[in-house]
Design an enzyme around this catalytic site. Structure first.
Site, PDB file in Angstrom:
ATOM      1  N   ASP A 394       5.461   6.488 -19.990  1.00 18.49           N
ATOM      2  CA  ASP A 394       6.180   6.097 -18.789  1.00 18.49           C
ATOM      3  C   ASP A 394       5.269   6.531 -17.639  1.00 18.49           C
ATOM      4  O   ASP A 394       4.725   7.627 -17.673  1.00 18.49           O
ATOM      5  CB  ASP A 394       7.509   6.866 -18.759  1.00 18.49           C
ATOM      6  CG  ASP A 394       8.262   6.589 -17.485  1.00 18.49           C
ATOM      7  OD1 ASP A 394       8.454   5.409 -17.173  1.00 18.49           O
ATOM      8  OD2 ASP A 394       8.643   7.550 -16.791  1.00 18.49           O
ATOM      9  N   LYS A 395       5.089   5.670 -16.619  1.00 19.52           N
ATOM     10  CA  LYS A 395       4.108   6.024 -15.584  1.00 19.52           C
ATOM     11  C   LYS A 395       4.584   7.162 -14.691  1.00 19.52           C
ATOM     12  O   LYS A 395       3.953   8.212 -14.593  1.00 19.52           O
ATOM     13  CB  LYS A 395       3.793   4.805 -14.704  1.00 19.52           C
ATOM     14  CG  LYS A 395       2.809   5.147 -13.572  1.00 19.52           C
ATOM     15  CD  LYS A 395       2.540   3.983 -12.652  1.00 19.52           C
ATOM     16  CE  LYS A 395       3.595   3.839 -11.583  1.00 19.52           C
ATOM     17  NZ  LYS A 395       3.471   4.819 -10.478  1.00 19.52           N
TER      18      LYS A 395
END
Length: 720
Positions: A394-395
């Site tokens: 997940d960024k």
């Protein structure tokens, strides 16, 4: 810091089921209760039902071992068969004959009790295993020896010395196993020991010393320099460098000031604090971590089931071999030899090392992981990690810091633009206008000014308007900071650089002085410096790195380019993340999902391995199998490494334990009797215990693994 480790006494109030009964200070039966059939039918580690269910402790096995060792000396020394073997004479008195039978009987019932009750437990649960084999071996030896002592059977069956040795050796093996398990539990005890013994609570104008168990939410406590925080809380006064290594595994201290949250057990290294308690008892991060470690150590894994199956097979293998041995030797007209061989087969077949092989490796691995800031909640996750070939990050908050940072400042018309404002002046004026705002972008601007050590002028008449921006009076003029709506209202044009910035997915704020644009600020979510190493190391392991984010494609592509990420899923809504994980799995990949837990929960649950990162105090994320206490994405490599090392140790131990049995049982049965070699029972017993010790020592090697994120990453990148 030793005062923090003094006792666990108060902790029993948080965890009433933990009784520290002083046996080497380890509450070991909680670790082991899961070995008993009564509690967890499917966790039979080769049959610890008997003693585990009886809450036996390390200390009790140690004492029993030493008592039996003392008793075994006369049993062996006064045994005629042993005297003949070694070649010394015994006094010709009547009492000499009865030393071995009398003391041997005591050893059988007292020293053999844990094995006898365990064997009965296995019969009851219809799951024959190790305990039953030990019980069978000592019972057969006991009966045969009495038969010989009473001259009912051949003197060759005078097995008292071997019965004595067998009981002592089995108790030694058990004591070692218990001790290893106890050391694992000590990871939990050390978590309890992190809490101080007393807390200083502020009552009006006085300070009262109380036990941490007596604190209530809302109390304010004083934490002195060098002392540890008694309960989770929020700093209301003061700031200190906190040593949080016990919770996050990070060795560097972290600065925490007023308004920041602190976790129970962390240490204020340099100055005192006042902390308002926000969670107590079972709600604290420490209790959460403790529960996770316990759960992880109790979860049964596929490899464990493999060991259980192997123990079951070995029981039948031993029984079959014993029957064949008895039949063959009897048919050769050697009934005494048949009894000797059959007993030897039953003794040697005890799959003791097998029962120890897997539980020990997993418990040491989970403890080692916890010390390195990796909390393994589900053992299966730890096992599957070694075969993962796609890691999905997940960024926001994982590869990036999850908070906006000023990444560029542009003055209108260059340094000597209208009014001749420099970039530093633009930033200083913006920071002055934003000083009273609580907005994350405002905090990023004031932080940037602080980092550049700029002189920020004072401001008054602050006002903010949602979606437009803020304004304040600085000196004689009005300074405004805002987005596109502010420019529309003032009919002002944006700076030419704004287009380039927008293409990179940045947030753009313009700074106006008296309605005139004097500059622009570029804000973006800053990439963590460790992320690049993490991606490179994952490539070195042969995994594909994928990034998933709710951000726009432009933002995602900028980050992916900078980090060398293989694939990007941008603009993904939280509820669709799990579908993207399933899409990767549909391509035949084994996926590990790394997220910060909250909106990633379904995706974490969908992935083959869910890894929650930077969970800090929010350790109770139900959907992740592994939780990384630090926010360092390189910790994912630590999980990889731990998984590979654990699997290696498990297979080595299984082969060692089972292989030993497969070789020695036929030898004991007399396969090589035609060439004159028969494995003596005593040698078999010694070898069997030796194999247990080898397995235990092999498992201990896992403790040497360095799980620091930079160390693991460095090894995969070939830097170590």
């Amino acid at each position: 810091m030793n005062e923090n480790h003094a006792h666990h006494a108060h902790h029993t109030q948080h965890h009433p089921h933990h009784d520290h009964e002083g046996h080497e200070g380890h509450d070991i039966h909680t670790e082991h209760d899961h070995h008993s059939h009564e509690n967890h039918g499917d966790h039979d580690h080769g049959g610890h039902a008997g003693h585990a269910g009886h809450g036996d402790h390390v200390g009790q096995f140690r004492r029993l071992f030493w008592i039996m060792l003392v008793l075994a000396v006369p049993v062996v020394a006064f045994n005629t068969m042993f005297a003949d073997l070694i070649g010394y004479g015994l006094p010709d008195a009547e009492w000499v004959r009865w030393v071995s039978p009398v003391l041997g009987t005591v050893m059988y019932f007292w020293g053999g009790w844990p094995f006898l009750t365990g064997g009965v437990g296995e019969i009851r649960s219809r799951r024959p295993g190790m305990m039953l084999l030990i019980a069978l071996a000592i019972t057969v030896a006991f009966l045969a020896s009495w038969g010989s002592s009473l001259h009912l059977l051949s003197h060759q069956l005078d097995f008292w010395w071997e019965l004595g040795l067998l009981v002592v050796i089995m108790l030694l093996g058990h004591w070692i196993e218990m001790r290893s398990l106890a050391q694992t539990t000590s990871a939990l005890d050390s978590l309890a020991a992190l809490l101080p013994d007393e807390a200083e609570r502020i009552d009006g104008d006085t300070v009262v010393t109380v036990s941490p168990a007596e604190l209530a939410v809302g109390d304010v406590v004083i934490v002195r320099p060098g002392a540890s925080v008694p309960a989770d809380g929020r700093i209301v006064d003061g700031s200190a460098s906190m040593d949080e290594s016990m919770v996050t595994g990070e060795s560097r201290t972290v600065r925490r000031g007023t308004g920041d949250d602190v976790v129970a057990g962390t240490i204020a290294t340099d100055s005192g604090l006042r902390v308002e308690v926000t969670a107590i008892g079972d709600d604290t991060a420490l209790a959460g971590i403790r529960k996770l470690v316990t759960d992880a150590q109790e979860a049964s894994s596929r490899a464990q089931r493999l060991a259980d199956t192997a123990a079951g097979w070995l029981f039948w293998f031993a029984l079959g071999a014993a029957v064949v041995t008895a039949v063959v030797w009897s048919s050769l007209g050697l009934p005494d030899e048949a009894v000797v061989r059959t007993i030897t087969v039953l003794v040697i077949a005890c799959p003791h090392a097998l029962g120890l092989a897997i539980p020990l490796v997993v418990s040491i691995a989970t403890e080692r992981a916890a010390r390195g800031g990796v909390l393994v909640k589900d053992r299966l996750a730890l096992e599957s990690m070694r075969s993962v070939d796609a890691v999905l990050f997940d960024k926001t908050g994982t590869l990036t810091k999850g908070e906006p940072t000023v990444t560029g400042v542009e003055a209108a018309g260059g340094p000597g633009g209208p009014g001749g404002h420099s970039e530093d002046e633009v930033l200083a004026l913006a920071a002055a206008a934003e000083a009273d705002s609580e907005h994350p972008l405002a905090r990023a601007i004031t932080r940037a000014a602080r980092e550049r050590a700029l002189d920020v002028p004072g401001a008054r008449d602050f006002s903010s308007s949602p979606a437009v921006g803020v304004s304040a009076t600085v000196g004689d003029g009005t300074v405004e900071v805002g987005g596109p709506y502010l420019l529309e209202q003032r009919a002002a044009d944006e700076l030419p650089v704004a287009d380039t910035w927008r293409g990179q997915g940045a947030i753009i704020l313009h700074v106006l002085s008296d309605g005139e644009v004097i500059g622009a600020l570029r804000l973006a979510d800053e990439i963590r410096p460790e992320s690049r190493d993490a991606v490179d190391a994952l490539h070195a392991v042969g995994a594909q790195v994928v990034m998933i984010t709710g951000d726009a494609q432009a933002v995602a592509d900028t980050v992916a380019r900078e980090l060398g990420i293989d694939r990007v899923f941008a603009g993904v809504r939280p509820e669709d993340k799990a579908a993207k994980v399933a899409e990767l799995q549909g391509e035949g990949r084994k996926v590990a999902m790394v997220g910060d837990g909250v909106n990633d929960a379904p995706a974490l649950a969908q992935a083959d391995v869910g890894i929650a990162i930077g969970a800090g105090t929010d350790v109770a994320i139900g959907s992740a199998g592994v939780i990384l206490a630090s926010s360092d994405p390189r910790s994912v490599l630590s999980v990889f490494e731990l998984s590979r090392a654990t699997y290696r140790k498990m297979t080595q131990n299984l082969w060692w334990a089972a292989g030993y049995n497969l070789v020695s049982v036929p030898l004991a049965a007399g396969v090589l009797a035609p060439v004159g070699f028969v494995l003596p029972m005593s040698v078999g017993a010694v070898l069997m215990s030796a194999s247990t010790v080898v397995v235990a020592l092999n498992a201990q090697l896992l403790r040497r693994l360095d799980l620091a994120p930079e160390a693991s990453t460095g090894r995969f990148l070939g830097r170590s």
